[in-house]
Structure formats: structure tokens, C-alpha cells
Scaffold this motif. Structure first.
Motif, PDB file in Angstrom:
ATOM      1  N   ILE A  84       0.855  -1.189   0.000  1.00  0.00           N
ATOM      2  CA  ILE A  84       0.000   0.000   0.000  1.00  0.00           C
ATOM      3  C   ILE A  84       0.890   1.238   0.000  1.00  0.00           C
ATOM      4  N   PRO A  85       0.815   2.062  -1.038  1.00  0.00           N
ATOM      5  CA  PRO A  85       1.756   3.186  -1.131  1.00  0.00           C
ATOM      6  C   PRO A  85       1.231   4.424  -0.414  1.00  0.00           C
ATOM      7  N   VAL A  86       2.090   5.062   0.361  1.00  0.00           N
ATOM      8  CA  VAL A  86       1.730   6.282   1.078  1.00  0.00           C
ATOM      9  C   VAL A  86       2.920   7.235   1.018  1.00  0.00           C
ATOM     10  N   ARG A  87       2.648   8.494   0.642  1.00  0.00           N
ATOM     11  CA  ARG A  87       3.714   9.480   0.583  1.00  0.00           C
ATOM     12  C   ARG A  87       3.985   9.997   1.996  1.00  0.00           C
ATOM     13  N   CYS A  88       5.216   9.821   2.463  1.00  0.00           N
ATOM     14  CA  CYS A  88       5.599  10.249   3.805  1.00  0.00           C
ATOM     15  C   CYS A  88       5.773  11.769   3.851  1.00  0.00           C
ATOM     16  N   PRO A  89       5.670  12.346   5.039  1.00  0.00           N
ATOM     17  CA  PRO A  89       5.883  13.794   5.159  1.00  0.00           C
ATOM     18  C   PRO A  89       7.236  14.256   4.651  1.00  0.00           C
ATOM     19  N   VAL A 164      -2.489  12.389   7.472  1.00  0.00           N
ATOM     20  CA  VAL A 164      -3.316  13.545   7.793  1.00  0.00           C
ATOM     21  C   VAL A 164      -2.459  14.538   8.568  1.00  0.00           C
ATOM     22  N   ASP A 165      -2.309  15.732   8.043  1.00  0.00           N
ATOM     23  CA  ASP A 165      -1.574  16.806   8.730  1.00  0.00           C
ATOM     24  C   ASP A 165      -0.194  16.352   9.211  1.00  0.00           C
ATOM     25  N   GLY A 166       0.531  15.674   8.346  1.00  0.00           N
ATOM     26  CA  GLY A 166       1.893  15.276   8.660  1.00  0.00           C
ATOM     27  C   GLY A 166       2.022  14.066   9.555  1.00  0.00           C
ATOM     28  N   VAL A 167       0.912  13.424   9.900  1.00  0.00           N
ATOM     29  CA  VAL A 167       0.928  12.210  10.724  1.00  0.00           C
ATOM     30  C   VAL A 167       0.491  11.040   9.855  1.00  0.00           C
ATOM     31  N   MET A 168       1.225   9.946   9.925  1.00  0.00           N
ATOM     32  CA  MET A 168       0.894   8.747   9.166  1.00  0.00           C
ATOM     33  C   MET A 168       0.026   7.823  10.012  1.00  0.00           C
ATOM     34  N   TYR A 169      -0.932   7.158   9.345  1.00  0.00           N
ATOM     35  CA  TYR A 169      -1.823   6.213  10.017  1.00  0.00           C
ATOM     36  C   TYR A 169      -1.801   4.878   9.263  1.00  0.00           C
ATOM     37  N   GLY A 221     -12.303  18.355   6.614  1.00  0.00           N
ATOM     38  CA  GLY A 221     -11.996  18.015   7.999  1.00  0.00           C
ATOM     39  C   GLY A 221     -12.357  16.605   8.395  1.00  0.00           C
ATOM     40  N   TYR A 222     -12.912  15.826   7.446  1.00  0.00           N
ATOM     41  CA  TYR A 222     -13.293  14.443   7.725  1.00  0.00           C
ATOM     42  C   TYR A 222     -12.428  13.466   6.924  1.00  0.00           C
ATOM     43  N   CYS A 223     -12.347  12.246   7.424  1.00  0.00           N
ATOM     44  CA  CYS A 223     -11.963  11.090   6.621  1.00  0.00           C
ATOM     45  C   CYS A 223     -13.229  10.265   6.403  1.00  0.00           C
ATOM     46  N   TYR A 224     -13.398   9.790   5.175  1.00  0.00           N
ATOM     47  CA  TYR A 224     -14.529   8.935   4.841  1.00  0.00           C
ATOM     48  C   TYR A 224     -14.004   7.509   4.703  1.00  0.00           C
ATOM     49  N   VAL A 225     -14.691   6.566   5.355  1.00  0.00           N
ATOM     50  CA  VAL A 225     -14.175   5.214   5.535  1.00  0.00           C
ATOM     51  C   VAL A 225     -15.127   4.212   4.896  1.00  0.00           C
ATOM     52  N   LEU A 226     -14.639   3.466   3.922  1.00  0.00           N
ATOM     53  CA  LEU A 226     -15.394   2.346   3.362  1.00  0.00           C
ATOM     54  C   LEU A 226     -14.855   1.050   3.968  1.00  0.00           C
ATOM     55  N   SER A 227     -15.732   0.087   4.210  1.00  0.00           N
ATOM     56  CA  SER A 227     -15.285  -1.138   4.879  1.00  0.00           C
ATOM     57  C   SER A 227     -16.101  -2.327   4.414  1.00  0.00           C
ATOM     58  N   THR A 228     -15.483  -3.512   4.505  1.00  0.00           N
ATOM     59  CA  THR A 228     -16.115  -4.786   4.184  1.00  0.00           C
ATOM     60  C   THR A 228     -15.586  -5.854   5.131  1.00  0.00           C
ATOM     61  N   VAL A 229     -16.163  -7.029   5.029  1.00  0.00           N
ATOM     62  CA  VAL A 229     -15.577  -8.213   5.656  1.00  0.00           C
ATOM     63  C   VAL A 229     -14.224  -8.491   5.002  1.00  0.00           C
ATOM     64  N   ARG A 242     -17.893   8.186   8.518  1.00  0.00           N
ATOM     65  CA  ARG A 242     -17.006   9.350   8.488  1.00  0.00           C
ATOM     66  C   ARG A 242     -16.488   9.594   9.895  1.00  0.00           C
ATOM     67  N   VAL A 243     -15.312  10.203   9.978  1.00  0.00           N
ATOM     68  CA  VAL A 243     -14.708  10.509  11.266  1.00  0.00           C
ATOM     69  C   VAL A 243     -13.907  11.795  11.114  1.00  0.00           C
ATOM     70  N   ARG A 244     -14.002  12.664  12.087  1.00  0.00           N
ATOM     71  CA  ARG A 244     -13.211  13.893  12.027  1.00  0.00           C
ATOM     72  C   ARG A 244     -11.730  13.535  12.063  1.00  0.00           C
ATOM     73  N   GLN A 245     -10.951  14.295  11.323  1.00  0.00           N
ATOM     74  CA  GLN A 245      -9.534  13.965  11.200  1.00  0.00           C
ATOM     75  C   GLN A 245      -8.779  14.124  12.508  1.00  0.00           C
ATOM     76  N   ASP A 246      -9.310  14.909  13.440  1.00  0.00           N
ATOM     77  CA  ASP A 246      -8.653  15.047  14.742  1.00  0.00           C
ATOM     78  C   ASP A 246      -9.146  14.023  15.754  1.00  0.00           C
ATOM     79  N   ARG A 247      -9.993  13.040  15.290  1.00  0.00           N
ATOM     80  CA  ARG A 247     -10.504  12.019  16.204  1.00  0.00           C
ATOM     81  C   ARG A 247     -10.358  10.618  15.602  1.00  0.00           C
TER      82      ARG A 247
END
Length: 379
Positions: A84-89, A164-169, A221-229, A242-247
Motif C-alpha cells: 500500500i503506497p503512502v507518501r511520507c511527510p 493527515v496533517d503530517g501524521v501517518m496512520y 476536515g473528515y476522513c470517509y471510511v469504506l469497509s467490508t468483511v 465518516r470521522v473527524r480527522q482530529d478524532r
């Protein structure tokens, strides 16, 4: 090396990953074997050239192998998948990989998961894995002891990584593969070198349909999350939260999108599937060029697909499904035909005019890798 039919690894040491990810060991389906899809109530037909597909598969072409003995063998990771590719800060590109083996074939040598491989360049025309997290060989990003469970072993499979805002998850599915015990969530403030545990969700939450998550980072200000089994043999809906990016690390902050009281709304009593019921493989959900793109492994028929839509809450049952990758035969792979394909994660920096994905492949113990593909998308 011994393979078991239903566990991740037999007691003698070789992994089966539930029958080689339930796609097949040494047998790659030909494109002519595609059959009708399985769909749930209200879902669009899940088949190549179905009513929401273009008249022909999208044009795709391989750019390069990203892993393999030549590419990642020097980092004790000759055999790996997902990526899974992610661009680091700091501007590098991190490929978050799944089960990774350091020996002379899949299942031999050190077994680590998840693993972080780096490309010092994030340019789409110059991706080369030239490092590994912490600069040492065979180190997992977080602890995973591969504990025995019955006749199988646990592992840690990433479903997403993002910034999100320089933090990797990073989100991980834990347990014997395709028997998720729980999922957990981590963050890194040092470009993926070290990871801090945030929270976890039980594997049976929402009927198991919150196991495999992918996050689109929006500009509201949100992340939108899709999910499956997380089980390719199981019929599953696709849920939206959806979840606020600070939570992000607070499970109670995830708001379900659902149909209630005659309409769709956030914070419904329970989430409602947004795309019927199917057998899902890997997912990747991204905000891009003012729109949203979802890529996924479609299990019936086998293909890697994409959708482009204007809003996270768009009606996906009426959204065009674009077929990017179709199954081919080993040694006869051209264009978008790939032997035993899976994955399909969007490479950061992609645009609809220059769209790239990471595709995994596994059809025998010496053909297990991640690859870069360029796709002519319809946006």
C-alpha cells in the motif's frame, strides 16, 4: 515445505494463506473464464462489461516490478505483497506490505508482517524500492509474533495507510488470515520509522463488515471510511462511515451512513451497505482531483476495478465500474492481463490523466510480488 489447506502456515513452516488467497496456487484464471457476478438487492451487476461498465476493459500497462529477488532481495524482502503506497511527510514513498519472507521462496526464511519498504523518489516515473524502514533487514513495522491458533498462525495484514496533517496512520487486520479476531490502528510521526498504537475494533463489529477499512482524506476536515468483511469467500456489504480527522483514533467518533426513517443520513442507528452484497478483495478509497476514486479486487468475476464519483455519499449502485486488470496466464501477460492479480492500491501523485496502481501477484512460491501499473482511467 508443507502447505495446509485452511491455515496460514502448516506446522512444518510453509504458508498457505487460506489456499493462496483463495485465488489459486499455480493456476491463473484466463480472461475467457469470466462469468456472471453475484449481487445483492439493488446492487449493480458485478461482471465485466456489465450495465455499469465501459464497453471494453480500461487500457492498462505494466510499468515495472517493484519487489522480487532483484528489487527487494537486498533488503531481505524478496517475497512480499500488497505494498500500500503512502507518501511520507519527508517526501519519500512508503510501501506498506503484508506477509514478507526472506528465504529462497515464499514461506522460507524470516516471516515478517507488516513491513515497510521505501522509495526515496515519489515520482510516478521513478519508483524504485531502495530502502527498508529503520534501515535494517527483516523488521516488522509493529510486533506480530505469528502465534499458533489451532493448525494455523496469526498475522497482521494492512488494509490502509495514509497521512493527515503530517501524521501517518495504518490500519491492520489481526488474526489467522480471513478469520479476523480484531483490527487495530496505529500512527507514526517520524515517517513510518516507529508506530504508536491508538485503538482497536472487534472483528465481529457490524457483522464483520468493519474489518477491512480504507480511508479517503477529504478537505472538509473528515476522513470517509469504506469497509467490508476481510474474507474473499464471504458475501459482504460495503459500509460507509465518516470521522473527524482530529478524532481518528477514537472508535466512538466514527459516524455511520445509513438508511433510516425514509432517507439516508449520517449517524443512522446502523450503517447500510452502499453497494449491495459481493465478495470483496482489497479496497482503496481516495480523494483525488476534486472527486473520489475507489479501487478494489472484485472476486466474481475476478478483476481489479475502479469507480469515480463526486461525493462520498454518491449512489454507487449507479456509478460506472471500470475494469482495470483482468486475470491472464503466466508467461502470457500483456496490457492489463495479470496472472493471479490482487491488490490495486492507488499510488500517491496519481491524477486521472496519469493514474497508477500497485498490483500484487501470487501463483507459485517464486512468483509473489508487487508491481506498478499505469491505467487510462475514465473520470
Amino acid at each position: 515445505m508443507t502447505h495446509s489447506s485452511d491455515g496460514h502456515r502448516a506446522t512444518a513452516g510453509g504458508p498457505s494463506r487460506r489456499g493462496l488467497l483463495r485465488i489459486g496456487l499455480g493456476v491463473a484464471a484466463g480472461a475467457g473464464a469470466l462469468g456472471p457476478g453475484v449481487l445483492g438487492p439493488g446492487a449493480p451487476a458485478a461482471r465485466a462489461n456489465g450495465p455499469y461498465d465501459p464497453t471494453a476493459p480500461t487500457v492498462a500497462a505494466k510499468v515495472r516490478n517493484l519487489s522480487g529477488p532483484a528489487e527487494t532481495g537486498p533488503f531481505s524482502a524478496p517475497w512480499t505483497d500488497l505494498g500500500i503506497p503512502v507518501r511520507c511527510p519527508d517526501g519519500t514513498l512508503l510501501f506498506v506490505c503484508g506477509d514478507t519472507f526472506g528465504g529462497d521462496e515464499v514461506g522460507a526464511g524470516d516471516w515478517n508482517a507488516p513491513v515497510g519498504l521505501r522509495s526515496s523518489s515519489a515520482r510516478l516515473d521513478n519508483l524504485r524500492i531502495d530502502g527498508v524502514v529503520r534501515g535494517e533487514h527483516g523488521i516488522s513495522l509493529v510486533d506480530e509474533p505469528h502465534n499458533p491458533v489451532g493448525g494455523a498462525f496469526t498475522t497482521a495484514i494492512p488494509s490502509d495507510a495514509f497521512v493527515v496533517d503530517g501524521v501517518m496512520y495504518m490500519h491492520l487486520m489481526r488474526g489467522v488470515i480471513y478469520d479476523t479476531h480484531h483490527t487495530d490502528f496505529w500512527r507514526s510521526t517520524d515517517n513510518g520509522e516507529t508506530w504508536e498504537y491508538l485503538c482497536q475494533w472487534p472483528g465481529d463489529l457490524h457483522g464483520g463488515q468493519f474489518q477491512q477499512k480504507t480511508y479517503a482524506v477529504a478537505d472538509d476536515g473528515y476522513c470517509y471510511v469504506l469497509s467490508t468483511v476481510f474474507d474473499r469467500e464471504a458475501e459482504s456489504g460495503m459500509l460507509l462511515h465518516r470521522v473527524r480527522q482530529d478524532r481518528l483514533g477514537e472508535p466512538d467518533a466514527y459516524e455511520p451512513w445509513g438508511f433510516a426513517d425514509g432517507g439516508w443520513r449520517w449517524n443512522a442507528p446502523a450503517p447500510t451497505t452502499v453497494l449491495g452484497t459481493r465478495r470483496w478483495g482489497e479496497l482503496c478509497f481516495r480523494a483525488m482531483d476534486g472527486k473520489y476514486v475507489l479501487t478494489w479486487l472484485n472476486m466474481d468475476p475476478l478483476s481489479i476495478r475502479a469507480m469515480v464519483f463526486p461525493l462520498p455519499t454518491s449512489d454507487l449502485t449507479r456509478t460506472l465500474e471500470q475494469t482495470m486488470i483482468l486475470p491472464g496466464s503466466p508467461g502470457q501477460e500483456v496490457g492489463g492481463l495479470v496472472a493471479s492479480p490482487y491488490g490495486g492500491f492507488v499510488v500517491p501523485g496519481s491524477t486521472f490523466g496519469d493514474f497508477h496502481i500497485v498490483v500484487s501477484q501470487w501463483y507459485d512460491t517464486r512468483n509473489y510480488r508487487i508491481m506498478q501499473y499505469r491505467v487510462a482511467m475514465l473520470s
